[in-house]
Design a protein around this motif. Structure first.
Motif, PDB file in Angstrom:
ATOM      1  N   LYS A 161     -28.455   7.163  98.197  1.00  0.00           N
ATOM      2  CA  LYS A 161     -28.257   5.731  98.460  1.00  0.00           C
ATOM      3  C   LYS A 161     -27.948   4.951  97.188  1.00  0.00           C
ATOM      4  CE  LYS A 161     -30.542   4.574 102.794  1.00  0.00           C
ATOM      5  NZ  LYS A 161     -31.733   3.976 103.421  1.00  0.00           N
ATOM      6  N   ALA A 162     -28.424   5.476  96.057  1.00  0.00           N
ATOM      7  CA  ALA A 162     -28.189   4.787  94.785  1.00  0.00           C
ATOM      8  C   ALA A 162     -26.759   5.021  94.302  1.00  0.00           C
ATOM      9  CB  ALA A 162     -29.192   5.269  93.737  1.00  0.00           C
ATOM     10  N   GLY A 163     -25.924   5.525  95.184  1.00  0.00           N
ATOM     11  CA  GLY A 163     -24.561   5.905  94.815  1.00  0.00           C
ATOM     12  C   GLY A 163     -23.726   4.736  94.355  1.00  0.00           C
ATOM     13  N   GLY A 164     -22.691   5.025  93.617  1.00  0.00           N
ATOM     14  CA  GLY A 164     -21.838   3.997  93.061  1.00  0.00           C
ATOM     15  C   GLY A 164     -20.598   3.752  93.897  1.00  0.00           C
ATOM     16  N   LYS A 165     -19.458   4.007  93.299  1.00  0.00           N
ATOM     17  CA  LYS A 165     -18.182   3.643  93.923  1.00  0.00           C
ATOM     18  C   LYS A 165     -17.747   4.623  95.003  1.00  0.00           C
ATOM     19  CE  LYS A 165     -16.442   3.794  89.751  1.00  0.00           C
ATOM     20  NZ  LYS A 165     -17.693   3.860  88.953  1.00  0.00           N
ATOM     21  N   ARG A 166     -18.395   5.781  95.074  1.00  0.00           N
ATOM     22  CA  ARG A 166     -17.993   6.842  96.029  1.00  0.00           C
ATOM     23  C   ARG A 166     -16.539   7.257  95.787  1.00  0.00           C
ATOM     24  NH1 ARG A 166     -23.147   7.882  97.355  1.00  0.00           N
ATOM     25  NH2 ARG A 166     -24.121   6.263  98.614  1.00  0.00           N
ATOM     26  N   LEU A 204     -11.278   0.305  99.946  1.00  0.00           N
ATOM     27  CA  LEU A 204     -12.415   0.909  99.246  1.00  0.00           C
ATOM     28  C   LEU A 204     -13.724   0.539  99.918  1.00  0.00           C
ATOM     29  CD1 LEU A 204     -11.290   0.250  95.552  1.00  0.00           C
ATOM     30  CD2 LEU A 204     -11.656   2.503  96.576  1.00  0.00           C
ATOM     31  N   LYS A 205     -13.806  -0.705 100.332  1.00  0.00           N
ATOM     32  CA  LYS A 205     -15.034  -1.206 100.951  1.00  0.00           C
ATOM     33  C   LYS A 205     -15.307  -0.473 102.273  1.00  0.00           C
ATOM     34  CE  LYS A 205     -16.975  -5.448 102.669  1.00  0.00           C
ATOM     35  NZ  LYS A 205     -16.676  -6.842 103.063  1.00  0.00           N
ATOM     36  N   GLU A 206     -14.263  -0.354 103.074  1.00  0.00           N
ATOM     37  CA  GLU A 206     -14.425   0.317 104.374  1.00  0.00           C
ATOM     38  C   GLU A 206     -14.823   1.788 104.204  1.00  0.00           C
ATOM     39  OE1 GLU A 206     -10.888  -0.206 106.727  1.00  0.00           O
ATOM     40  OE2 GLU A 206     -11.137  -2.388 106.714  1.00  0.00           O
ATOM     41  N   LYS A 207     -14.134   2.460 103.310  1.00  0.00           N
ATOM     42  CA  LYS A 207     -14.415   3.884 103.095  1.00  0.00           C
ATOM     43  C   LYS A 207     -15.823   4.069 102.506  1.00  0.00           C
ATOM     44  CE  LYS A 207     -10.707   6.479 104.118  1.00  0.00           C
ATOM     45  NZ  LYS A 207     -10.250   5.769 105.329  1.00  0.00           N
TER      46      LYS A 207
END
Lengths: 296, 296
Positions: free
Chosen positions: A42-47, A9-12
Motif C-alpha cells: 500500500k505504501a507504493g509509489g507511482k506504480r 496514470l491515475k486510473e491505472k
C-alpha cells in the motif's frame, strides 16, 4: 496532453492500488504476515512498472487488463526488494516515501518473511492466471523472464554489486552495469511481459526490449538528478542522501549537466527503438515523457 | 536391507551434491554472491527432500533423473529458508551442521541476498527444464505447487507462526499446524512433484500426498526427539537447545514416550497411504524406515 497522461496514470494506479491488497487478504496465512505484506504494498509509489506493463500490452492492440496479474506480481517483487533493501543489515532506512519502513513497524524478522512471502507469491500469481488468451507457454515465458530479471543474474546480482561498490569510486561503465541489473532488469521485464501478453512478433519484442533498456537508464539518471535538485518534501526522503552516503551517482561522475545530457541521449535512443517497434506508441511515448520530466 | 538403502541414499546424495553447485557456478552473477549461495548449498545435510522426490518418481516406474532440476530447485528453497532462519534478526544461529552459518561468513547483507537469489533462481530452474517428457503443463503445475508450499500459505507462513509462538505455550494442535506449514509442506512437495513427474493418476497422487503428510509429521517428531536424546557431536548442534530456548516441541507437550507413540501412529498412517497408492513402494518404505530410525 499533460492532463490526459495524468488521467491515464491515475486510473491505472487506482486499478493496481485496489488489486494488490486483494491478492493478499484472501490468503490463508498468518494475519500479521499479511498485514506486513499489505503495509508495504500500500505504501507504493507511482506504480510505474505495472503501468508500463499494461501500456505495453495496449501498444500492441490488446486489453491492458490482460496483464493485471503479471503487473501485480511484478509490483510484489519490486516491493519485496524495497523491504529487504531497507533492513538494518542492508541500507538501514527508517523511512520510505515519508512512511516508517516495514521493519520499523513489524520488526526485522517479519519484514524478512514478508519480503520472502511476496517474492514467492509473485510466481504463484502468474502460475495461477486464468485467462482464455493466456496459455501455459506464455505463463512459462513470463515466469522464466521474471525469475531471471529478479534473481542472481538480475536485480539481486545488482544489489550485491551495489553493496560491494559502497565507498568505492566507480567508472561510469561500472555504475551503469550495476543499475542495468539493480533497477533496469525489472523495468525491462515490464515491457517484455507486455510484449509476451500482447503477442508481439519477434522484431517488435526485440525493439520494445531495447526501448525499455534505454528508458531504464534514463530513469535511473533522472532519479540521481532528482536526488540532487529535488525537494525533500516532494520526494519523501532526505535530499542528497546518496551524496552523503558517498554513493556513486551519475551527477557525481558526470556533473549535473553531463548527467542531463546522458539522460537525454538515452531518451532519444529509447524513442528510436519505440518507433522501430512499429506499435501504437502514443501512450508509451507519453509515459516516457512523464517519467523523465517528473520532479519527484 | 540397511546396506542397500544406505547405498541408494549415498548415490542419490552424491548426484545432488554434484549437481547443485553446477547450477550456480554457471551464472553470470557477482562472484561473492555465487560463493555465498554455493557455501550454504554445499553445507547441505541428508538431501532428504530431493531424494524423496526422485524416489517418488521411481515408485511410479519412471527414471528418477527426470526430477533432477526440480529436486535441486527444492533443495535451493530449503537452503534459502535455512540462511534466512539463521540470521541475527531471526534465530541468530552461529552454527549449522557444525559449520559457521552463512551470515557469519559473508555478512548479513549478502546472506539475505543469497537467500533471495536461491529462492528466485529455484523457479527459473524449473521453468528452464528441457526434457522431452516434461511439458509446460507439468512445469506450471510444479511451479504453482512449489510456490504455494514455500510461500505465505506454506513454509513462510509457518515460520511467521513459529515466530509469534515463541515463548508461548502451544496446544498439540497448534504445534502441529505450525509444523505442517513450516516443514511439512516442502516435504509434501517432494512427493507431489514426484507424482507429477512420474505421471501418477489422480488416486495415486492423492494417496502419495497423504503418505507425505504423515511422513512429514513423523519426521518432525523424530527431530524433536533427537534434540532431546541425540548426541551433540552427531547432530552438530547443541543438544537440548530447543528446550533451553523454551521452544514448543512434541516431547515437551507429550513426554518422550508420548512423542514416540505419536510418531509411530503417523508412521503407520503414512504406510497405509503408501500401500493404497498402489505404486512400487519398496524404496519409499525403506526411506521412511531410514528417516524414522536415524540417530542424527
Amino acid at each position: 496532453m499533460n492532463n490526459e497522461i495524468n488521467q491515464y496514470l491515475k486510473e491505472k494506479k487506482q486499478l493496481i492500488d485496489i488489486s494488490l491488497p486483494e491478492y493478499i487478504t484472501k490468503l490463508r496465512a498468518p494475519e500479521i504476515l499479511k498485514k506486513s505484506m499489505v503495509y508495504s504494498l500500500k505504501a507504493g509509489g507511482k506504480r510505474l512498472r505495472p503501468i508500463l506493463l499494461m501500456a505495453s500490452i495496449e501498444a500492441l492492440g490488446h486489453d491492458g487488463q490482460k496483464g493485471i496479474e503479471t503487473a501485480c506480481a511484478l509490483e510484489m517483487i519490486h516491493t519485496y526488494s524495497l523491504i529487504h533493501d531497507d533492513l538494518p543489515a542492508m541500507d538501514n532506512d527508517d523511512l520510505r516515501r515519508g512512511q516508517p519502513t516495514n521493519h520499523k513497524v513489524y520488526g526485522d524478522a517479519t519484514a524478512i518473511l514478508a519480503g520472502d512471502a511476496l517474492l514467492t507469491y509473485a510466481f504463484e500469481c502468474i502460475a495461477g492466471i486464468d485467462h482464455p488468451d493466456i496459455d501455459n507457454d506464455m505463463k512459462m515465458a513470463l515466469i522464466q523472464k521474471l525469475a531471471n530479471a529478479a534473481g542472481p543474474e538480475g536485480m539481486v546480482g545488482g544489489q550485491q554489486d551495489d553493496l560491494t561498490a559502497e565507498g568505492k569510486s566507480l567508472t561510469i561503465q561500472e555504475l551503469q552495469s550495476i543499475h542495468l541489473r539493480k533497477t533496469g532488469r525489472l523495468l525491462c521485464f515490464a515491457v517484455e511481459a507486455g510484449a509476451i501478453l500482447g503477442q508481439a512478433n519477434e522484431q517488435q519484442a526485440e525493439n520494445l526490449s531495447d526501448f525499455a533498456k534505454h528508458l531504464g537508464i534514463a530513469f535511473q539518471i533522472k532519479d540521481d538528478i532528482l536526488d540532487i535538485i529535488g525537494d525533500e518534501i516532494t520526494l519523501g526522503k532526505p535530499v542528497g542522501s546518496d551524496v552523503t552516503n558517498n554513493k556513486n551517482t551519475y551527477p557525481k561522475l558526470l556533473t549535473l549537466e553531463g548527467a542531463k545530457e546522458k539522460m537525454n541521449k538515452h531518451a532519444d535512443a529509447a524513442l528510436h527503438y519505440l518507433k522501430a517497434a512499429n506499435v501504437d506508441s502514443y501512450r508509451l511515448q507519453q509515459l516516457m515523457g512523464y517519467v523523465l520530466d517528473r520532479n519527484h
